[in-house]
Design an enzyme around this catalytic site. Sequence first.
Site, mmCIF file in Angstrom:
data_model
loop_
_atom_site.group_PDB
_atom_site.id
_atom_site.type_symbol
_atom_site.label_atom_id
_atom_site.label_comp_id
_atom_site.label_asym_id
_atom_site.label_seq_id
_atom_site.Cartn_x
_atom_site.Cartn_y
_atom_site.Cartn_z
ATOM 1 N N LYS A 9 0.594 -1.277 0.083
ATOM 2 C CA LYS A 9 -0.433 0.197 0.003
ATOM 3 C C LYS A 9 1.062 1.815 -0.136
ATOM 4 O O LYS A 9 2.207 1.304 0.536
ATOM 5 C CB LYS A 9 -1.218 -0.147 1.231
ATOM 6 C CG LYS A 9 -2.466 -1.547 0.937
ATOM 7 C CD LYS A 9 -3.123 -1.159 2.319
ATOM 8 C CE LYS A 9 -3.909 -1.871 2.607
ATOM 9 N NZ LYS A 9 -4.730 -2.315 3.419
ATOM 10 N N TYR A 49 -12.697 -2.613 -3.640
ATOM 11 C CA TYR A 49 -13.004 -2.686 -2.378
ATOM 12 C C TYR A 49 -14.384 -2.377 -2.841
ATOM 13 O O TYR A 49 -14.912 -1.435 -1.379
ATOM 14 C CB TYR A 49 -13.008 -1.982 -1.914
ATOM 15 C CG TYR A 49 -10.895 -1.876 -0.981
ATOM 16 C CD1 TYR A 49 -10.833 -2.875 -0.448
ATOM 17 C CD2 TYR A 49 -10.320 -0.868 -0.970
ATOM 18 C CE1 TYR A 49 -9.689 -3.394 0.273
ATOM 19 C CE2 TYR A 49 -8.638 -1.112 -0.461
ATOM 20 C CZ TYR A 49 -8.171 -1.994 0.197
ATOM 21 O OH TYR A 49 -7.762 -2.342 -0.042
ATOM 22 N N ASN A 112 -2.135 -0.344 6.953
ATOM 23 C CA ASN A 112 -2.228 -1.804 7.074
ATOM 24 C C ASN A 112 -1.286 -2.332 5.930
ATOM 25 O O ASN A 112 -1.516 -3.520 6.360
ATOM 26 C CB ASN A 112 -3.170 -2.595 7.679
ATOM 27 C CG ASN A 112 -4.557 -2.843 6.439
ATOM 28 O OD1 ASN A 112 -4.156 -2.299 5.147
ATOM 29 N ND2 ASN A 112 -5.003 -3.596 6.269
ATOM 30 N N HIS A 115 -2.464 -5.329 1.145
ATOM 31 C CA HIS A 115 -3.571 -6.238 1.104
ATOM 32 C C HIS A 115 -3.302 -8.153 0.772
ATOM 33 O O HIS A 115 -2.075 -7.687 0.257
ATOM 34 C CB HIS A 115 -3.975 -5.672 0.096
ATOM 35 C CG HIS A 115 -5.024 -6.538 -1.346
ATOM 36 N ND1 HIS A 115 -6.903 -6.562 -0.206
ATOM 37 C CD2 HIS A 115 -5.037 -7.310 -2.197
ATOM 38 C CE1 HIS A 115 -7.424 -7.733 -1.097
ATOM 39 N NE2 HIS A 115 -6.407 -7.752 -1.961
ATOM 40 N N GLU A 126 -8.094 -11.255 -8.355
ATOM 41 C CA GLU A 126 -7.583 -10.381 -8.287
ATOM 42 C C GLU A 126 -6.908 -10.206 -9.175
ATOM 43 O O GLU A 126 -6.070 -8.401 -9.645
ATOM 44 C CB GLU A 126 -6.849 -10.008 -6.557
ATOM 45 C CG GLU A 126 -8.770 -9.755 -6.240
ATOM 46 C CD GLU A 126 -8.650 -9.630 -4.069
ATOM 47 O OE1 GLU A 126 -7.314 -10.011 -3.758
ATOM 48 O OE2 GLU A 126 -9.174 -9.257 -3.823
HETATM 49 P P1 IDP Z 1 -8.695 -7.163 4.225
HETATM 50 O O1 IDP Z 1 -7.365 -6.160 3.690
HETATM 51 O O2 IDP Z 1 -7.944 -7.918 6.221
HETATM 52 O O3 IDP Z 1 -9.109 -7.808 3.943
HETATM 53 P P2 IDP Z 1 -10.936 -5.524 4.808
HETATM 54 O O4 IDP Z 1 -11.772 -5.656 5.282
HETATM 55 O O5 IDP Z 1 -11.292 -6.571 3.432
HETATM 56 O O6 IDP Z 1 -9.943 -6.295 5.060
HETATM 57 O O7 IDP Z 1 -11.362 -4.008 3.914
HETATM 58 C C1 IDP Z 1 -10.110 -3.743 2.710
HETATM 59 C C2 IDP Z 1 -9.342 -2.679 3.230
HETATM 60 O O8 IDP Z 1 -10.235 -1.206 3.880
HETATM 61 C C3 IDP Z 1 -7.757 -2.945 5.045
HETATM 62 O O9 IDP Z 1 -6.909 -3.473 4.711
HETATM 63 C C4 IDP Z 1 -7.819 -1.446 5.516
HETATM 64 O O10 IDP Z 1 -7.339 -0.654 4.664
HETATM 65 C C5 IDP Z 1 -9.213 -0.874 5.485
HETATM 66 N N1 IDP Z 1 -10.267 -0.282 6.605
HETATM 67 C C6 IDP Z 1 -11.107 -1.862 6.600
HETATM 68 N N2 IDP Z 1 -11.428 -1.216 7.962
HETATM 69 C C7 IDP Z 1 -12.046 -0.235 8.284
HETATM 70 C C8 IDP Z 1 -11.909 0.351 8.989
HETATM 71 O O11 IDP Z 1 -12.993 0.714 10.455
HETATM 72 N N3 IDP Z 1 -11.594 1.646 9.314
HETATM 73 C C9 IDP Z 1 -10.658 2.220 7.986
HETATM 74 N N4 IDP Z 1 -10.540 1.057 7.493
HETATM 75 C C10 IDP Z 1 -11.190 0.103 7.168
HETATM 76 MG MG MG Z 2 -9.810 -7.877 2.291
#
Ligand code: IDP
Ligand code: MG
Length: 153
Positions: A9, A49, A112, A115, A126
């Site tokens: 990211k 997303y 984080n 991805h 993907e």
């Molecule tokens: P993942 O990346 O662990 O699979 P997902 O639920 O698919 O998680 O969410 C995609 C991305 O959206 C996350 O990696 C994170 O960057 C962002 N995200 C998910 N939940 C939140 C939130 O509650 N606040 C802000 N960003 C979020």
């Molecule tokens: Mg995800």
Amino acid sequence: METTLVLLKPSTISRGLSGAVLDRFCKKGLIIAGVKMIQLTPEILSEHYAHLKDKPFFPILCESMMRTPIIALALRGVDAVEVVRAMTGVTNCRKAQPGTIRGDFGMSGQENIIHTSDSVESAAIEINRFFKPDEIFDYTPVTLPAIYGQDEI
Ligand code: IDP
Ligand code: MG
């Protein structure tokens, strides 16, 4: 073998962590099947997303994902999807186990680090979203017999 998608990211690019994160996957024994730098757009993020598009944080997530180009990796290995997902850790870096990439490199739920595809089905979709077929390479590294037993591959 499976192939899975990893995106480094923008925050990872900006913090100079790209090499450290890639090093983890290489040391684990995953094979780089594809790598490219891409500037994400609102269009591709709406697809990627789609499951989050009604969440209040969706606009700031998209803004963050477009802040710099990202690095897309296609990583190959036996059970690669599950292995890479386990190495990733849970979504919020503050809750992710030490020893996982998110647990070791981040402090944020949004920023984080990476991805990673969450299932074999989404990995196929993907990879297809971010790579053209001729950007994915099928080759056998000479190290393969040192990575797997004969009956595993
Ligand atoms: P993942 O990346 O662990 O699979 P997902 O639920 O698919 O998680 O969410 C995609 C991305 O959206 C996350 O990696 C994170 O960057 C962002 N995200 C998910 N939940 C939140 C939130 O509650 N606040 C802000 N960003 C979020
Ligand atoms: Mg995800």
